[in-house]
Design a protein around this motif. Sequence first.
Motif, PDB file in Angstrom:
ATOM      1  N   SER A 196       0.812  -1.221   0.000  1.00  0.00           N
ATOM      2  CA  SER A 196       0.000   0.000   0.000  1.00  0.00           C
ATOM      3  C   SER A 196       0.845   1.272   0.000  1.00  0.00           C
ATOM      4  O   SER A 196       0.315   2.362  -0.189  1.00  0.00           O
ATOM      5  N   PHE A 197       2.161   1.137   0.209  1.00  0.00           N
ATOM      6  CA  PHE A 197       3.036   2.298   0.251  1.00  0.00           C
ATOM      7  C   PHE A 197       3.716   2.515  -1.103  1.00  0.00           C
ATOM      8  O   PHE A 197       3.925   1.571  -1.870  1.00  0.00           O
ATOM      9  N   PHE A 198       4.077   3.772  -1.377  1.00  0.00           N
ATOM     10  CA  PHE A 198       4.794   4.072  -2.613  1.00  0.00           C
ATOM     11  C   PHE A 198       5.664   5.310  -2.448  1.00  0.00           C
ATOM     12  O   PHE A 198       5.410   6.163  -1.581  1.00  0.00           O
ATOM     13  N   LEU A 199       6.690   5.374  -3.265  1.00  0.00           N
ATOM     14  CA  LEU A 199       7.536   6.553  -3.398  1.00  0.00           C
ATOM     15  C   LEU A 199       7.289   7.165  -4.768  1.00  0.00           C
ATOM     16  O   LEU A 199       7.248   6.437  -5.769  1.00  0.00           O
ATOM     17  N   ARG A 200       7.131   8.477  -4.807  1.00  0.00           N
ATOM     18  CA  ARG A 200       6.911   9.150  -6.093  1.00  0.00           C
ATOM     19  C   ARG A 200       7.986  10.211  -6.296  1.00  0.00           C
ATOM     20  O   ARG A 200       8.215  11.054  -5.425  1.00  0.00           O
ATOM     21  N   LEU A 201       8.639  10.160  -7.434  1.00  0.00           N
ATOM     22  CA  LEU A 201       9.624  11.158  -7.842  1.00  0.00           C
ATOM     23  C   LEU A 201       9.045  11.905  -9.028  1.00  0.00           C
ATOM     24  O   LEU A 201       8.662  11.288 -10.030  1.00  0.00           O
ATOM     25  N   GLY A 202       8.958  13.221  -8.925  1.00  0.00           N
ATOM     26  CA  GLY A 202       8.309  13.972  -9.987  1.00  0.00           C
ATOM     27  C   GLY A 202       8.993  15.288 -10.293  1.00  0.00           C
ATOM     28  O   GLY A 202       9.827  15.786  -9.523  1.00  0.00           O
ATOM     29  N   ILE A 203       8.630  15.844 -11.428  1.00  0.00           N
ATOM     30  CA  ILE A 203       9.133  17.149 -11.848  1.00  0.00           C
ATOM     31  C   ILE A 203       8.050  17.851 -12.651  1.00  0.00           C
ATOM     32  O   ILE A 203       7.307  17.201 -13.398  1.00  0.00           O
ATOM     33  N   GLU A 204       7.943  19.152 -12.458  1.00  0.00           N
ATOM     34  CA  GLU A 204       7.003  19.961 -13.227  1.00  0.00           C
ATOM     35  C   GLU A 204       7.728  21.183 -13.776  1.00  0.00           C
ATOM     36  O   GLU A 204       8.427  21.884 -13.027  1.00  0.00           O
ATOM     37  N   GLN A 205       7.555  21.403 -15.065  1.00  0.00           N
ATOM     38  CA  GLN A 205       8.159  22.556 -15.739  1.00  0.00           C
ATOM     39  C   GLN A 205       7.035  23.502 -16.163  1.00  0.00           C
ATOM     40  O   GLN A 205       6.159  23.129 -16.936  1.00  0.00           O
ATOM     41  N   GLY A 206       7.062  24.718 -15.639  1.00  0.00           N
ATOM     42  CA  GLY A 206       6.025  25.686 -15.958  1.00  0.00           C
ATOM     43  C   GLY A 206       6.027  26.080 -17.430  1.00  0.00           C
ATOM     44  O   GLY A 206       7.088  26.321 -18.009  1.00  0.00           O
ATOM     45  N   LEU A 207       4.850  26.156 -18.017  1.00  0.00           N
ATOM     46  CA  LEU A 207       4.694  26.546 -19.415  1.00  0.00           C
ATOM     47  C   LEU A 207       4.221  27.993 -19.558  1.00  0.00           C
ATOM     48  O   LEU A 207       4.249  28.546 -20.656  1.00  0.00           O
ATOM     49  N   SER A 225      10.833  19.981  -8.545  1.00  0.00           N
ATOM     50  CA  SER A 225      11.003  18.536  -8.450  1.00  0.00           C
ATOM     51  C   SER A 225      10.692  18.120  -7.020  1.00  0.00           C
ATOM     52  O   SER A 225      10.846  18.918  -6.085  1.00  0.00           O
ATOM     53  N   TRP A 226      10.245  16.879  -6.829  1.00  0.00           N
ATOM     54  CA  TRP A 226       9.883  16.455  -5.483  1.00  0.00           C
ATOM     55  C   TRP A 226      10.041  14.944  -5.310  1.00  0.00           C
ATOM     56  O   TRP A 226      10.073  14.173  -6.267  1.00  0.00           O
ATOM     57  N   LEU A 227      10.158  14.552  -4.049  1.00  0.00           N
ATOM     58  CA  LEU A 227      10.164  13.144  -3.664  1.00  0.00           C
ATOM     59  C   LEU A 227       9.180  13.022  -2.502  1.00  0.00           C
ATOM     60  O   LEU A 227       9.319  13.721  -1.499  1.00  0.00           O
ATOM     61  N   SER A 228       8.205  12.129  -2.634  1.00  0.00           N
ATOM     62  CA  SER A 228       7.169  12.027  -1.616  1.00  0.00           C
ATOM     63  C   SER A 228       6.874  10.575  -1.275  1.00  0.00           C
ATOM     64  O   SER A 228       7.111   9.663  -2.078  1.00  0.00           O
ATOM     65  N   LEU A 229       6.370  10.375  -0.074  1.00  0.00           N
ATOM     66  CA  LEU A 229       5.929   9.063   0.392  1.00  0.00           C
ATOM     67  C   LEU A 229       4.404   9.067   0.407  1.00  0.00           C
ATOM     68  O   LEU A 229       3.779   9.997   0.931  1.00  0.00           O
ATOM     69  N   GLY A 230       3.810   8.032  -0.174  1.00  0.00           N
ATOM     70  CA  GLY A 230       2.371   7.959  -0.254  1.00  0.00           C
ATOM     71  C   GLY A 230       1.823   6.649   0.279  1.00  0.00           C
ATOM     72  O   GLY A 230       2.540   5.663   0.458  1.00  0.00           O
ATOM     73  N   TYR A 231       0.520   6.659   0.545  1.00  0.00           N
ATOM     74  CA  TYR A 231      -0.178   5.470   1.043  1.00  0.00           C
ATOM     75  C   TYR A 231      -1.497   5.336   0.297  1.00  0.00           C
ATOM     76  O   TYR A 231      -2.320   6.262   0.276  1.00  0.00           O
ATOM     77  N   THR A 232      -1.691   4.189  -0.365  1.00  0.00           N
ATOM     78  CA  THR A 232      -2.935   3.904  -1.061  1.00  0.00           C
ATOM     79  C   THR A 232      -3.969   3.407  -0.061  1.00  0.00           C
ATOM     80  O   THR A 232      -3.729   2.402   0.634  1.00  0.00           O
TER      81      THR A 232
END
Length: 234
Positions: A196-207, A225-232
């Motif tokens: 049920s746990f996950f790690l998410r690595l993301g990036i967003e570039q403004g347009l 950019s970010w690194l987060s811990l999540g729970y489903t």
Amino acid sequence: MISLRTLLALGALLLSLPLGAQNPFLRPSLELGMSSANLRMTQSGSSGPLGGIQGLRAGAGLELSLGPLTYISAGLYYQQLGANNELSRRGSRPLELGAQGLTGTEQLRLQYLSIPVAVGMRLAVPFVGAGVSGELGLSYNSALGGSYSYRAASHSERSATADYDPYRLPEEQRPSLSLKERDLALHLAAKLELGSFFLRLGIEQGLTNIWQDAPRRSSLRTTTSWLSLGYTLF
């Protein structure tokens, strides 16, 4: 376009469902993490150096399954953005036009409500509960507030010290740094799941050029950019 009120109502409905009423097609989740944010500033065809800031990213997401491998993800997140700017650094360019020719430190801190919508592909490991996925989409960002501050490097420039909200500027206060409240960003993310746990690595570039009344051939765009811990939840 789905309204913010509709998204909040849908999230409240999903969270109120009992855990026994599992739905393999809908997967709500909660997420908390840290982000590294910056701004890309361009003036007259060249980019000035800016320093990033660390911030918080927290919120809730929802996945809608489209089949064994693909899904659509959406979410509602609180996001901190901004930048630091050392005007004494060689080649630096001020964020605020009124700081032209001055030395010191500028800091811009922004608070956003981000609504990313993306298409994802997941590869799962059978009988282990693990998987990896990638997402591509767009994020609609709405500013909740912000603060700009300037601190002079010398006592002789003390009168140039400034503090204000770049989203709440009266007309007579310009050409101070005035920003647009809406932004659209390219959203890229990768997720590693284990149970049920996950790690998410993301990036967003403004347009979007968020610089209100930007000088000619000048722009200001967000990057995060970010690194987060999540729970489903189920």
